[in-house]
Design a protein around this motif. Structure first.
Motif, PDB file in Angstrom:
ATOM      1  N   GLY A  84       0.801  -1.222   0.000  1.00  0.00           N
ATOM      2  CA  GLY A  84       0.000   0.000   0.000  1.00  0.00           C
ATOM      3  C   GLY A  84       0.827   1.262   0.000  1.00  0.00           C
ATOM      4  O   GLY A  84       0.284   2.343   0.243  1.00  0.00           O
ATOM      5  N   ARG A  85       2.126   1.147  -0.280  1.00  0.00           N
ATOM      6  CA  ARG A  85       3.000   2.328  -0.207  1.00  0.00           C
ATOM      7  C   ARG A  85       3.559   2.668  -1.580  1.00  0.00           C
ATOM      8  O   ARG A  85       4.061   1.789  -2.297  1.00  0.00           O
ATOM      9  N   ALA A  86       3.482   3.955  -1.960  1.00  0.00           N
ATOM     10  CA  ALA A  86       4.074   4.420  -3.211  1.00  0.00           C
ATOM     11  C   ALA A  86       5.590   4.449  -3.063  1.00  0.00           C
ATOM     12  O   ALA A  86       6.125   5.031  -2.119  1.00  0.00           O
ATOM     13  N   VAL A  87       6.281   3.815  -4.006  1.00  0.00           N
ATOM     14  CA  VAL A  87       7.746   3.718  -3.919  1.00  0.00           C
ATOM     15  C   VAL A  87       8.452   4.261  -5.155  1.00  0.00           C
ATOM     16  O   VAL A  87       9.680   4.391  -5.161  1.00  0.00           O
ATOM     17  N   GLY A  88       7.703   4.567  -6.222  1.00  0.00           N
ATOM     18  CA  GLY A  88       8.361   5.043  -7.429  1.00  0.00           C
ATOM     19  C   GLY A  88       7.361   5.417  -8.499  1.00  0.00           C
ATOM     20  O   GLY A  88       6.150   5.392  -8.279  1.00  0.00           O
ATOM     21  N   VAL A  89       7.888   5.755  -9.666  1.00  0.00           N
ATOM     22  CA  VAL A  89       7.054   6.090 -10.820  1.00  0.00           C
ATOM     23  C   VAL A  89       7.647   5.458 -12.069  1.00  0.00           C
ATOM     24  O   VAL A  89       8.873   5.305 -12.188  1.00  0.00           O
ATOM     25  N   ARG A  90       6.778   5.074 -12.980  1.00  0.00           N
ATOM     26  CA  ARG A  90       7.203   4.607 -14.301  1.00  0.00           C
ATOM     27  C   ARG A  90       7.149   5.791 -15.253  1.00  0.00           C
ATOM     28  O   ARG A  90       6.111   6.453 -15.373  1.00  0.00           O
ATOM     29  N   CYS A  91       8.251   6.075 -15.920  1.00  0.00           N
ATOM     30  CA  CYS A  91       8.371   7.263 -16.756  1.00  0.00           C
ATOM     31  C   CYS A  91       8.686   6.882 -18.189  1.00  0.00           C
ATOM     32  O   CYS A  91       9.330   5.856 -18.452  1.00  0.00           O
ATOM     33  N   ALA A  92       8.281   7.738 -19.102  1.00  0.00           N
ATOM     34  CA  ALA A  92       8.674   7.629 -20.505  1.00  0.00           C
ATOM     35  C   ALA A  92       9.423   8.893 -20.868  1.00  0.00           C
ATOM     36  O   ALA A  92       8.915  10.003 -20.679  1.00  0.00           O
ATOM     37  N   GLY A  93      10.657   8.727 -21.367  1.00  0.00           N
ATOM     38  CA  GLY A  93      11.475   9.890 -21.696  1.00  0.00           C
ATOM     39  C   GLY A  93      12.481   9.575 -22.782  1.00  0.00           C
ATOM     40  O   GLY A  93      12.325   8.587 -23.531  1.00  0.00           O
ATOM     41  N   PRO A  94      13.530  10.376 -22.889  1.00  0.00           N
ATOM     42  CA  PRO A  94      14.536  10.166 -23.929  1.00  0.00           C
ATOM     43  C   PRO A  94      15.192   8.789 -23.891  1.00  0.00           C
ATOM     44  O   PRO A  94      15.641   8.285 -24.929  1.00  0.00           O
ATOM     45  N   ASP A  95      15.239   8.176 -22.700  1.00  0.00           N
ATOM     46  CA  ASP A  95      15.854   6.847 -22.556  1.00  0.00           C
ATOM     47  C   ASP A  95      14.826   5.725 -22.621  1.00  0.00           C
ATOM     48  O   ASP A  95      15.131   4.572 -22.255  1.00  0.00           O
ATOM     49  N   GLY A  96      13.631   6.013 -23.077  1.00  0.00           N
ATOM     50  CA  GLY A  96      12.579   5.011 -23.127  1.00  0.00           C
ATOM     51  C   GLY A  96      11.794   4.968 -21.835  1.00  0.00           C
ATOM     52  O   GLY A  96      11.734   5.943 -21.085  1.00  0.00           O
ATOM     53  N   VAL A  97      11.204   3.813 -21.537  1.00  0.00           N
ATOM     54  CA  VAL A  97      10.420   3.643 -20.315  1.00  0.00           C
ATOM     55  C   VAL A  97      11.349   3.205 -19.193  1.00  0.00           C
ATOM     56  O   VAL A  97      12.055   2.197 -19.313  1.00  0.00           O
ATOM     57  N   VAL A  98      11.357   3.965 -18.112  1.00  0.00           N
ATOM     58  CA  VAL A  98      12.273   3.725 -16.989  1.00  0.00           C
ATOM     59  C   VAL A  98      11.486   3.812 -15.686  1.00  0.00           C
ATOM     60  O   VAL A  98      10.632   4.687 -15.526  1.00  0.00           O
ATOM     61  N   ASP A  99      11.758   2.909 -14.749  1.00  0.00           N
ATOM     62  CA  ASP A  99      11.187   2.989 -13.408  1.00  0.00           C
ATOM     63  C   ASP A  99      12.166   3.711 -12.493  1.00  0.00           C
ATOM     64  O   ASP A  99      13.364   3.375 -12.442  1.00  0.00           O
ATOM     65  N   ARG A 100      11.671   4.703 -11.786  1.00  0.00           N
ATOM     66  CA  ARG A 100      12.507   5.472 -10.861  1.00  0.00           C
ATOM     67  C   ARG A 100      11.906   5.380  -9.466  1.00  0.00           C
ATOM     68  O   ARG A 100      10.689   5.515  -9.296  1.00  0.00           O
ATOM     69  N   TYR A 101      12.769   5.190  -8.474  1.00  0.00           N
ATOM     70  CA  TYR A 101      12.320   4.937  -7.112  1.00  0.00           C
ATOM     71  C   TYR A 101      12.849   6.012  -6.167  1.00  0.00           C
ATOM     72  O   TYR A 101      13.911   6.612  -6.403  1.00  0.00           O
ATOM     73  N   ALA A 102      12.097   6.244  -5.087  1.00  0.00           N
ATOM     74  CA  ALA A 102      12.500   7.224  -4.083  1.00  0.00           C
ATOM     75  C   ALA A 102      11.826   6.888  -2.766  1.00  0.00           C
ATOM     76  O   ALA A 102      10.853   6.129  -2.721  1.00  0.00           O
ATOM     77  N   ASP A 103      12.344   7.472  -1.679  1.00  0.00           N
ATOM     78  CA  ASP A 103      11.751   7.257  -0.364  1.00  0.00           C
ATOM     79  C   ASP A 103      10.390   7.939  -0.245  1.00  0.00           C
ATOM     80  O   ASP A 103       9.521   7.503   0.513  1.00  0.00           O
ATOM     81  N   ARG A 104      10.221   9.024  -0.992  1.00  0.00           N
ATOM     82  CA  ARG A 104       8.962   9.773  -0.904  1.00  0.00           C
ATOM     83  C   ARG A 104       8.527  10.157  -2.315  1.00  0.00           C
ATOM     84  O   ARG A 104       9.317  10.659  -3.105  1.00  0.00           O
ATOM     85  N   ILE A 105       7.245   9.941  -2.611  1.00  0.00           N
ATOM     86  CA  ILE A 105       6.672  10.281  -3.909  1.00  0.00           C
ATOM     87  C   ILE A 105       5.609  11.355  -3.694  1.00  0.00           C
ATOM     88  O   ILE A 105       4.669  11.156  -2.919  1.00  0.00           O
TER      89      ILE A 105
END
Length: 264
Positions: A84-105
């Motif tokens: 139940g905790r948000a840990v990251g975001v899936r992004c689309a950018g110059p490098d394609g689709v990338v998952d990025r994670y952080a302690d706080r979203i």
């Protein structure tokens, strides 16, 4: 922030007409709270006509910090969860689709896109998510009971002054803001103005009873959501806007043209 004191001709006419019945308020955002009256609009436009946005004021000031990275040309597709905790975001950018994670979203994408991203991520009305084959993480009323401020835009015969801020002052009543724009909407949007591009009064309902919704049309992030404003769902809202139009006719007389249409 600044407030205009040297008003355009249309603003002066509005001030003189509304000032017969309503008091002048020096600060419409004062801590004493909202009350009916007339006042200058706080502007983020400087004397040279430049509008300062939050990116310029806040983000640019912090861009030299070691703990800040700005990813341009990058769009978030969905929020990623661990339980139940948000840990990251899936992004689309110059490098394609990338998952990025952080302690706080922190999700801050506006009223429409924030709801869209949450529903794409599995947070929203369960039946609606299942209908577009999005796995349900949490059955919550995301996108439900959305309020907006419908505005009737009424042409006037006041002269336009498109070189000025589009809105310099306004009138607040019990339910409405009445806004004397200094030019027509073609001039505001950079289009070529013509004789039909009149100065308008905006009659905006600030406490609408009608509520709309944002619906997920597909689990594909490239498919835009369905937005149902439902501005006319409650007859009391239309009655309040009609009353605002009658007030404008009463205050400003024949300069207010009968033709009108609705803007969000």
């Amino acid at each position: 922030m600044r407030r205009t004191r040297d008003f355009a001709a249309s603003s002066l006419a509005f001030r003189d007409g509304a000032g017969i019945r309503y008091p002048w308020i020096d600060d419409l955002n004062a801590e004493s709270g909202w009350r009916p009256g007339l006042g200058a609009v706080p502007l983020n436009i400087d004397d040279a006509g430049h509008r300062h946005g939050p990116g310029e004021i806040y983000l640019a000031a912090a861009r030299g910090r070691d703990n800040l990275t700005v990813l341009t040309g990058t769009r978030v597709l969905r929020v990623l969860f661990d339980g139940g905790r948000a840990v990251g975001v899936r992004c689309a950018g110059p490098d394609g689709v990338v998952d990025r994670y952080a302690d706080r979203i922190v999700l801050c994408a506006g009223a429409i896109e924030s709801a869209h991203l949450l529903m794409l991520s599995g947070i929203g009305p369960a039946a609606q998510l299942r209908a577009v084959e999005v796995p349900v993480l949490a059955d919550l009323p995301v996108g439900v009971s959305c309020g907006d401020h419908p505005e009737w835009v009424v042409p006037t015969t006041w002269p336009a002054d498109p070189g000025r801020p589009p809105l310099e002052l306004l009138l607040t009543t019990e339910e409405l803001e009445i806004r004397p724009y200094t030019c027509g909407f073609a001039a505001m949007t950079g289009s070529v103005a013509d004789d039909a591009d009149h100065v308008h009064l905006g009659i905006s309902l600030m406490r609408p009873r009608s509520l709309g919704q944002v619906l997920l049309a597909s689990g594909d992030p490239d498919v835009r959501p369905v937005i149902e404003h439902r501005y006319d769902a409650d007859p009391a809202d239309a009655a309040a806007l009609h009353a605002g139009h009658e007030l404008c006719r009463d205050l400003f007389g024949d300069v207010v043209v009968d033709a009108q249409f609705v803007l969000a």
